[in-house]
Write a protein that holds these residues in place. Sequence first.
Motif, PDB file in Angstrom:
ATOM      1  N   UNK A  32      -4.687  -8.161   2.847  1.00 44.14           N
ATOM      2  CA  UNK A  32      -6.094  -8.461   2.571  1.00 44.14           C
ATOM      3  C   UNK A  32      -6.935  -8.345   3.831  1.00 44.14           C
ATOM      4  N   UNK A  33      -8.184  -7.883   3.651  1.00 44.26           N
ATOM      5  CA  UNK A  33      -9.165  -7.917   4.753  1.00 44.26           C
ATOM      6  C   UNK A  33     -10.531  -8.165   4.129  1.00 44.26           C
ATOM      7  N   UNK A  39      -9.439  -2.478   4.915  1.00 45.16           N
ATOM      8  CA  UNK A  39      -8.213  -2.358   4.116  1.00 45.16           C
ATOM      9  C   UNK A  39      -7.798  -0.884   4.059  1.00 45.16           C
ATOM     10  N   UNK A  40      -8.775  -0.006   3.833  1.00 51.30           N
ATOM     11  CA  UNK A  40      -8.476   1.438   3.776  1.00 51.30           C
ATOM     12  C   UNK A  40      -7.935   1.926   5.120  1.00 51.30           C
ATOM     13  N   UNK A  41      -8.551   1.452   6.201  1.00 53.08           N
ATOM     14  CA  UNK A  41      -8.087   1.838   7.548  1.00 53.08           C
ATOM     15  C   UNK A  41      -6.645   1.402   7.773  1.00 53.08           C
ATOM     16  N   UNK A  42      -6.316   0.199   7.307  1.00 54.80           N
ATOM     17  CA  UNK A  42      -4.949  -0.323   7.442  1.00 54.80           C
ATOM     18  C   UNK A  42      -3.962   0.534   6.663  1.00 54.80           C
ATOM     19  N   UNK A  43      -4.324   0.896   5.436  1.00 58.94           N
ATOM     20  CA  UNK A  43      -3.424   1.721   4.613  1.00 58.94           C
ATOM     21  C   UNK A  43      -3.252   3.113   5.235  1.00 58.94           C
ATOM     22  N   UNK A  73      -3.121  -3.313  -1.297  1.00 55.24           N
ATOM     23  CA  UNK A  73      -4.287  -3.586  -0.463  1.00 55.24           C
ATOM     24  C   UNK A  73      -5.413  -4.219  -1.288  1.00 55.24           C
ATOM     25  N   UNK A  74      -6.100  -5.186  -0.728  1.00 54.18           N
ATOM     26  CA  UNK A  74      -7.166  -5.858  -1.497  1.00 54.18           C
ATOM     27  C   UNK A  74      -8.163  -6.549  -0.564  1.00 54.18           C
ATOM     28  N   UNK A  75      -9.373  -6.781  -1.106  1.00 56.35           N
ATOM     29  CA  UNK A  75     -10.327  -7.617  -0.348  1.00 56.35           C
ATOM     30  C   UNK A  75     -10.452  -9.004  -1.014  1.00 56.35           C
ATOM     31  N   UNK A  78      -7.963 -14.482  -3.149  1.00 54.06           N
ATOM     32  CA  UNK A  78      -7.280 -15.216  -4.221  1.00 54.06           C
ATOM     33  C   UNK A  78      -6.165 -14.358  -4.817  1.00 54.06           C
ATOM     34  N   UNK A  79      -6.500 -13.110  -5.091  1.00 48.86           N
ATOM     35  CA  UNK A  79      -5.520 -12.183  -5.663  1.00 48.86           C
ATOM     36  C   UNK A  79      -4.347 -11.996  -4.680  1.00 48.86           C
ATOM     37  N   UNK A  80      -4.675 -11.920  -3.390  1.00 43.91           N
ATOM     38  CA  UNK A  80      -3.639 -11.649  -2.380  1.00 43.91           C
ATOM     39  C   UNK A  80      -2.699 -12.832  -2.186  1.00 43.91           C
TER      40      UNK A  80
END
Length: 284
Positions: A32-33, A39-43, A73-75, A78-80
């Motif tokens: 998460x970010x 998040x895209x940069x991390x992936x 990957x997520x922003x 809660x989901x993460x």
Amino acid sequence: MEIKNVCVVGAGLMGNGIAQVCAQAGYQVAMQDIEQRFVDGGMQAIQKNLSRNVKKGKITQDAMAQILARIKPTIDLKEAASIADVVIEVIIEVLDVKKALFGKLQKIVPSHCLFFTNTSGISITELASSSDRPERFIGTHFFNPVPVMRLLELIKGYETSDETLEIAKKWGQTLDKEVIIVNEAPAFAVNRVLCPMINEAFFALGEGVASAEDIDTGMRLGCNHPIGPLALADLVGLDTLLRVMEGLQSEFGDKYIPATMIRKLVRAGHLGRKTGKGVYDYTK
Ligand code: CAA
Ligand code: NAD
């Protein structure tokens, strides 16, 4: 307790590396970010690293696909974090921001969830005691670049339980890391030694002792360091380095005063490789 679901908060330099090694070891990972671009940069960084390993024949294309499929990957925090057995906090090196994050997390995670932090030097005891689970809280300090560097430094806070330490130790070993155990102390063991050395290189540079290139060549060839201290500062990020030195200075006094040149570069936004410029220029 068995760890299956890992939540990595922060998809920057260290966060994406930690997410990668966890997925490689077979854990289900949520990364998460705060913004989609991070998040895209991390992936992208993970994909690039894994592709390099495929090209070198270290892993198959199929294994790469499986590793990527284990990372979500997520922003959405809660989901993460809602099914996490452990959350690894890997966000910016600012005490209040980290405390606020753990405050939010403790309302989301299951009650058995452990809290790990990858801070470079902030007190584990202080972070832990501001959470609702100081005994299930521990420092898990990885080194940059995470997929390459073999060390995991585990730092016990004042109330960290032996059980938490054991779980973190076993988990680190599943990531193929060599574990060292360190007691609560400013900047722990490695950064206590490493960051003042890098800081001194900035003093030497500022005083005109030698050029950046010659200081770095000197430490590479004279001391067998893989890269020179100024190039290492650019790899680490000058903002992170400055925060570690400020932490040491506030605990121990002006023996650890940060070099003015680090402050200047940080103020200019020249944070090192991650912004394209630091001591050296990576844009060309
Ligand atoms: N991510 C993943 N893999 C990477 C990488 C990255 N960012 N950069 C390099 N690699 C891999 C390469 O793919 C290569 O892999 P193979 O051996 O499989 O071919 C290997 O690392 C060596 O890379 P290169 O040949 O391209 O370059 P190099 O020999 O200069 O090594 C390095 C690169 C490993 C980073 C080396 O320069 C090094 O060890 N530097 C010192 C790193 C260090 O001290 N890290 C600690 C920083 S302090 C810290 O992390 C704590 C903190 O809190 C601040
Ligand atoms: P970075 O700047 O590359 O990444 C930090 C990420 O955290 C950014 O993507 C940012 O958007 C995100 N972030 C900030 N606030 C957030 C929040 N509230 N929730 C979710 N994400 C948030 O930094 P980094 O180098 O990856 O450092 C991360 C942590 O790891 C720091 O505590 C640092 O001291 C530590 N660390 C860094 C190194 C290193 O060499 N860079 C080595 C070991 C430990």
